[in-house]
Scaffold this motif. Structure first.
Motif, mmCIF file in Angstrom:
data_model
loop_
_atom_site.group_PDB
_atom_site.id
_atom_site.type_symbol
_atom_site.label_atom_id
_atom_site.label_comp_id
_atom_site.label_asym_id
_atom_site.label_seq_id
_atom_site.Cartn_x
_atom_site.Cartn_y
_atom_site.Cartn_z
ATOM 1 N N LEU A 64 0.824 -1.207 0.000
ATOM 2 C CA LEU A 64 0.000 0.000 0.000
ATOM 3 C C LEU A 64 0.861 1.261 0.000
ATOM 4 O O LEU A 64 0.513 2.257 -0.644
ATOM 5 N N ARG A 65 1.985 1.220 0.707
ATOM 6 C CA ARG A 65 2.908 2.363 0.687
ATOM 7 C C ARG A 65 3.496 2.551 -0.710
ATOM 8 O O ARG A 65 3.638 3.686 -1.193
ATOM 9 N N LEU A 66 3.850 1.447 -1.345
ATOM 10 C CA LEU A 66 4.386 1.528 -2.703
ATOM 11 C C LEU A 66 3.376 2.142 -3.659
ATOM 12 O O LEU A 66 3.732 2.933 -4.540
ATOM 13 N N HIS A 67 2.134 1.766 -3.525
ATOM 14 C CA HIS A 67 1.109 2.205 -4.467
ATOM 15 C C HIS A 67 0.850 3.699 -4.362
ATOM 16 O O HIS A 67 0.703 4.388 -5.383
ATOM 17 N N SER A 68 0.808 4.221 -3.128
ATOM 18 C CA SER A 68 0.369 5.605 -2.937
ATOM 19 C C SER A 68 1.458 6.549 -2.456
ATOM 20 O O SER A 68 1.298 7.765 -2.537
ATOM 21 N N GLY A 69 2.565 6.017 -1.911
ATOM 22 C CA GLY A 69 3.586 6.870 -1.321
ATOM 23 C C GLY A 69 3.210 7.402 0.043
ATOM 24 O O GLY A 69 3.875 8.297 0.567
ATOM 25 N N GLN A 70 2.157 6.838 0.650
ATOM 26 C CA GLN A 70 1.677 7.308 1.944
ATOM 27 C C GLN A 70 1.540 6.147 2.920
ATOM 28 O O GLN A 70 1.487 4.994 2.523
ATOM 29 N N ARG A 71 1.442 6.493 4.202
ATOM 30 C CA ARG A 71 1.184 5.492 5.219
ATOM 31 C C ARG A 71 -0.222 4.943 5.082
ATOM 32 O O ARG A 71 -1.178 5.716 5.015
ATOM 33 N N PRO A 72 -0.397 3.621 5.044
ATOM 34 C CA PRO A 72 -1.737 3.060 4.846
ATOM 35 C C PRO A 72 -2.441 2.801 6.172
ATOM 36 O O PRO A 72 -1.801 2.634 7.207
ATOM 37 N N HIS A 73 -3.754 2.752 6.117
ATOM 38 C CA HIS A 73 -4.557 2.387 7.283
ATOM 39 C C HIS A 73 -5.602 1.326 6.946
ATOM 40 O O HIS A 73 -6.028 0.585 7.812
ATOM 41 N N HIS A 74 -6.020 1.285 5.688
ATOM 42 C CA HIS A 74 -7.087 0.390 5.252
ATOM 43 C C HIS A 74 -6.686 -0.265 3.937
ATOM 44 O O HIS A 74 -5.824 0.236 3.222
ATOM 45 N N LEU A 75 -7.355 -1.353 3.613
ATOM 46 C CA LEU A 75 -7.228 -1.896 2.267
ATOM 47 C C LEU A 75 -7.795 -0.881 1.279
ATOM 48 O O LEU A 75 -8.709 -0.139 1.611
ATOM 49 N N PRO A 76 -7.270 -0.833 0.054
ATOM 50 C CA PRO A 76 -7.777 0.134 -0.923
ATOM 51 C C PRO A 76 -9.223 -0.149 -1.276
ATOM 52 O O PRO A 76 -9.646 -1.298 -1.362
ATOM 53 N N GLY A 77 -9.981 0.927 -1.525
ATOM 54 C CA GLY A 77 -11.380 0.763 -1.867
ATOM 55 C C GLY A 77 -11.616 0.546 -3.344
ATOM 56 O O GLY A 77 -12.655 0.041 -3.747
ATOM 57 N N ALA A 78 -10.651 0.927 -4.194
ATOM 58 C CA ALA A 78 -10.850 0.866 -5.638
ATOM 59 C C ALA A 78 -10.271 -0.411 -6.227
ATOM 60 O O ALA A 78 -9.303 -0.980 -5.703
ATOM 61 N N THR A 79 -10.850 -0.835 -7.341
ATOM 62 C CA THR A 79 -10.415 -2.081 -7.989
ATOM 63 C C THR A 79 -8.952 -2.031 -8.392
ATOM 64 O O THR A 79 -8.213 -3.000 -8.211
ATOM 65 N N ALA A 80 -8.515 -0.904 -8.967
ATOM 66 C CA ALA A 80 -7.127 -0.803 -9.429
ATOM 67 C C ALA A 80 -6.142 -1.018 -8.284
ATOM 68 O O ALA A 80 -5.137 -1.711 -8.440
ATOM 69 N N GLY A 81 -6.429 -0.426 -7.132
ATOM 70 C CA GLY A 81 -5.544 -0.601 -5.985
ATOM 71 C C GLY A 81 -5.535 -2.030 -5.479
ATOM 72 O O GLY A 81 -4.488 -2.564 -5.094
ATOM 73 N N ARG A 82 -6.713 -2.677 -5.453
ATOM 74 C CA ARG A 82 -6.795 -4.073 -5.009
ATOM 75 C C ARG A 82 -5.983 -4.976 -5.941
ATOM 76 O O ARG A 82 -5.246 -5.855 -5.502
ATOM 77 N N GLU A 83 -6.161 -4.776 -7.250
ATOM 78 C CA GLU A 83 -5.465 -5.621 -8.215
ATOM 79 C C GLU A 83 -3.953 -5.435 -8.115
ATOM 80 O O GLU A 83 -3.192 -6.395 -8.185
ATOM 81 N N ALA A 84 -3.514 -4.183 -7.967
ATOM 82 C CA ALA A 84 -2.084 -3.927 -7.829
ATOM 83 C C ALA A 84 -1.534 -4.615 -6.582
ATOM 84 O O ALA A 84 -0.452 -5.225 -6.610
ATOM 85 N N LEU A 85 -2.272 -4.544 -5.472
ATOM 86 C CA LEU A 85 -1.819 -5.177 -4.235
ATOM 87 C C LEU A 85 -1.735 -6.691 -4.395
ATOM 88 O O LEU A 85 -0.777 -7.324 -3.929
#
Length: 834
Positions: free
Chosen positions: A776-797
């Motif tokens: 999640l940090r790689l995807h957004s460059g930010q500290r994560p707290h939750h699983l991503p809500g969008a399909t693109a983020g889920r698939e990337a993870l």
């Protein structure tokens, strides 16, 4: 219309507890008040001429003016557009008034900034977002950009560059407007929408801004400029920039790839803001599907789509742009009606939510009585026959559903289904690839297309980490790092040869993270490399700070220790991690405390100071004895005495994840070993540590579990961490010099405190949690707290997890897998902790 002030007070109290109380304190606010007619920017500017130039005075003027606007609003003296226009006019007047005075002060210090022809060099203050669209809320931030005409130096004996001159004006104005006073603040100023975001210059020359938007701006940044408008300062540089950007923003053909690209950005926004969208089930009316953001986003997409041919639709305001799209037949009548009605309803609701406590909120209340009160405060025409909670919720649900349906029909009805993530070839990625090509060709005359492996790596990077892809677009010379993947490991960074520590840090971080995302480098290996990188720059800053104090300090024979705790102490440093540092001085160097405190302060400044290239990383020094109240640098004796007699259990336990990162390494090891013996004698031989650890874990779950479930929630990573700390305290004070979480599990198992089956599960859970966190940090460059809500983020993870955990057993979707992992982690924690 004039009413007794008592009548105004009663009406005001129904709508804003905070402003009603302020009106009671300032009796002159309501005396003789007239509500007919909206105040213009010119009216406000004239009134401001009688105000003292102090933060508190202008904050009081703003609040008094907004009380009048609110009364006009709730009594029906103005439409929504008139009310938001009046609130915007007030902000514009204050910006112009304060700019003139602040510029005068800066000229008095450094001389005037002039162009080559002798005329005053202009600075435009551009508004974006809601102020740009003249649709400001009662409690909105104001999004600003500062653009000046040309470079040069100011006149006078204390001259500075124009860059520095205008940066000082921008900084002072932001500080002046954002200062906390007895009358509250005037405005929160957000400058992150400028070129390069938080990494960019706070005030930028027109030439540099034009080059950025021509060559480097991301698609959403071009769309953002739809709302750009000069609101203060000199108009020329800002208007020239807006005119230059317009052809880049608006398409000359009906090209839905523009909408597809910004729609991908909208998905990423939803991911980043997911933890703010729902609070215990309450609806967030701005960011939820079909909410305010979706309407504004959709209107801008349609403006970009048709604005190349129909210049008449190029307007910053949402309502006027929507009306003009309808007038030109570019949106169906039924869709126009539904969107306009929803927008007016949601903005009225937003205003009622915010003014009651004068705070920026978009979250619906959960208590039925509060919803009833909110319904009664809404304009009657918005709810129809009755202002009740049930009617309000019914209308809200209907509007959100209608907007979401239109959004999906217009956006997704014309877009092409994306290919699987593994093939990484969506239109948004091709758009990014084209931008990188333009960057490379424009700067060096080279490209990436045609180099098959390089093109494949770039496309995969754009899908798995939009943040890293954006980093590469900003710094296209880093393409060499992609070319070098899989070759020999790069040597250590030669910090002393680097012109910019921040840029060198970011470049090596980019290389490390690309190895992780594209070549499947293990998560713990990657975090180890990130920790080495952080150690290197901390050590170099230590050397620089000592050198500034003179050679006598280096030769004093009493060097200061810099100790890292937390993730850096564990060698599990990652993207967006803070560095927890404490500074320890040998007892015999107590007489040099002042000099070493300057060294420590300078180190923190070097690491965290904001520049055009951002900060290296944040530093947190609060884990020292007495926290914020304690001295930044303390002697070894002070540490031992504090932890022997006064420290809470959690403070001592924090030092079980510690190691030296600058200064003599062996001395750091000796110090930390002694400190751990103190902790073990105090906590390890009794049940105190178990009780306090359990209480602390429960408190973190209560306070942070909802907002940060992956770490602090039931069965989250903290369960593993606290369990290992407890088992380590039972280990007779044995000192672990440097161990990450997986290595800690292995040592505790070898000591007989963990059964093989439990140890195997804890290793699996640790790798699972850390892999999700890292992905999640790689995807957004930010500290994560939750699983991503969008399909693109889920698939990337999912793609990243397959790279890092090839033997991972899967049964169901990621949420199901995570829930099972939480349940078993909590069961293991409770069984072994008990």
């Amino acid at each position: 219309m004039l009413k007794p002030s008592r009548g105004w007070e009663e009406i005001l109290a129904q709508h804003s507890r905070v402003w009603a109380e302020e009106a009671r304190k300032h009796e002159n606010w309501l005396r003789g008040l007239r509500l007919e007619g909206a105040c213009t920017r010119e009216h406000y500017r004239e009134a401001l001429e009688g105000i003292e130039f102090r933060e508190e005075a202008v904050a009081e003027f703003r609040r008094r003016s907004l009380v009048r606007v609110l009364l006009r609003d709730v009594l029906g003296y103005g439409s929504l557009g008139e009310i938001t226009g009046e609130i915007s006019a007030l902000a514009e007047a204050i910006l112009g008034w304060s700019y003139e005075r602040i510029r005068g002060e800066v000229v008095g210090q450094y001389g005037e900034a002039r162009r080559e022809d002798g005329r005053r060099c202009g600075l435009s203050i551009l508004a974006l977002g809601k102020l740009g669209g003249e649709e400001l809320n009662y409690s909105s931030d104001i999004d600003l950009m500062y653009v000046y005409e040309a470079g040069g130096e100011t006149e006078g004996p204390s001259g500075v560059s124009h860059r520095e001159f205008f940066a000082k004006i921008a900084q002072r104005q932001a500080q002046f407007l954002g200062a906390y006073t007895g009358e509250g603040i005037c405005y929160r100023v957000d400058l992150r929408l400028r070129p390069e975001g938080s990494l960019g210059e706070i005030a930028i020359s027109r030439e540099s801004a034009e080059a950025y938007y021509r060559l480097r701006a991301r698609d959403w940044e071009l769309q953002m400029m739809i709302k750009a408008r000069v609101v203060a300062g000199e108009a020329e540089p800002g208007e020239a920039l807006i005119e230059m950007v317009e052809p880049l923003t608006y398409r000359t053909t009906t090209d839905f790839s523009a909408i597809e690209a910004v729609s991908a950005t909208r998905v990423r926004w939803n991911e980043k803001l997911a933890n703010r969208r729902l609070q215990g089930g309450a609806t967030e009316i701005k960011l939820t599907r079909g909410g305010i953001r979706d309407i504004e986003f959709l209107v801008q997409c349609l403006q970009r789509l048709h604005g190349g041919r129909e210049k008449w639709v190029r307007k910053p305001g949402t309502m006027i742009a929507l009306s003009r799209l309808h007038d030109k037949g570019l949106i169906k009548g039924s869709e126009f009606d539904a969107l306009m009605e929803a927008y007016v309803f949601l903005r009225h609701l937003e205003h009622r939510l915010q003014v009651m406590e004068d705070r920026q909120t978009h979250v619906m209340p959960e208590e039925w009585s509060e919803i009833e009160s909110l319904a009664r405060r809404m304009p009657r025409l918005q709810l129809g026959v009755e202002n009740t909670a049930a009617r309000l919720l019914e209308k809200l649900k209907g509007h959100l559903g209608a907007v979401e349906s239109i959004y999906n029909r217009i956006i997704h009805g014309h877009s092409i289904e994306p290919e699987p993530v593994e093939e990484i070839s969506s239109h948004a990625n091709r758009t990014q690839l084209q931008r990188l090509e333009e960057q490379l060709a424009g700067r060096w005359g080279v490209g990436v297309l045609g180099e098959r492996q390089l093109e494949r790596d770039w496309q995969e990077l754009a899908a798995l980490s939009p943040w890293l892809a954006d980093e590469l677009i900003r710094e296209p010379e880093w393409l060499e790092e992609l070319r070098a993947l899989g070759q020999a490991e790069p040597g250590p960074v030669r910090w002393s040869e680097e012109v910019s520590l921040r840029k060198a840090y970011r470049r090596r971080q980019f290389r490390i993270l690309c190895e992780s995302a594209l070549r499947g480098r293990g998560v713990f290996e990657t975090m180890g490399a990130m920790s080495d990188l952080a150690d290197g720059v901390i050590g170099h800053c230590h050397e620089l700070a000592m050198a500034e104090q003179g050679e006598w300090l280096r030769g004093s024979g009493h060097p200061m220790l810099v100790v890292a705790l937390g993730r850096l102490g564990l060698r599990e440093f990652d993207v967006a991690s803070d560095a927890d540092l404490v500074f320890v001085l040998p007892n015999e160097a107590a007489g040099e405390m002042e000099a070493w405190t300057r060294v420590a302060s300078r180190m923190i400044e070097l690491l965290t100071a904001y520049t055009g290239e951002g900060v290296i990383f944040s530093v947190d020094a609060r884990l020292r004895p007495y926290g914020r109240e304690g001295d930044l640098v303390q002697t070894k004796k002070s540490f031992i005495e504090y932890f022997s007699h006064q420290a809470e259990a959690w403070e001592g336990i924090a030092y079980m994840k510690a190691r030296g990162v600058a200064g003599p390494g062996e001395r750091a090891t000796e110090f930390l070993a002694e400190l751990q013996r103190v902790d073990w004698r105090r906590y390890g031989q009794s049940q105190r540590s178990k009780k306090q650890l359990g209480e602390m874990r429960a408190r973190l779950e209560r306070e942070q579990g909802r907002d940060n479930p992956l770490k602090a929630g039931r069965g989250g990573f903290y369960d593993i961490d606290f369990l290992l700390l407890y088992l380590r305290l039972r280990s007779a004070g044995i000192f672990f010099r440097v161990l990450n979480t997986l290595e800690r599990i292995e040592v505790i198992e070898q000591m007989g405190h963990l059964e093989a089956e439990d140890a195997a599960f804890l290793r699996e859970a640790t790798l699972f949690y850390r892999s999700i966190d890292h992905g999640l940090r790689l995807h957004s460059g930010q500290r994560p707290h939750h699983l991503p809500g969008a399909t693109a983020g889920r698939e990337a993870l999912e793609v990243l997890l397959r790279k890092w955990m090839p033997g991972r057993r899967r049964d169901g979707n990621l949420e199901t897998e995570l829930e099972r992992m939480r349940e078993r982690t909590r069961e293991t924690f409770e069984r072994l902790f008990a």
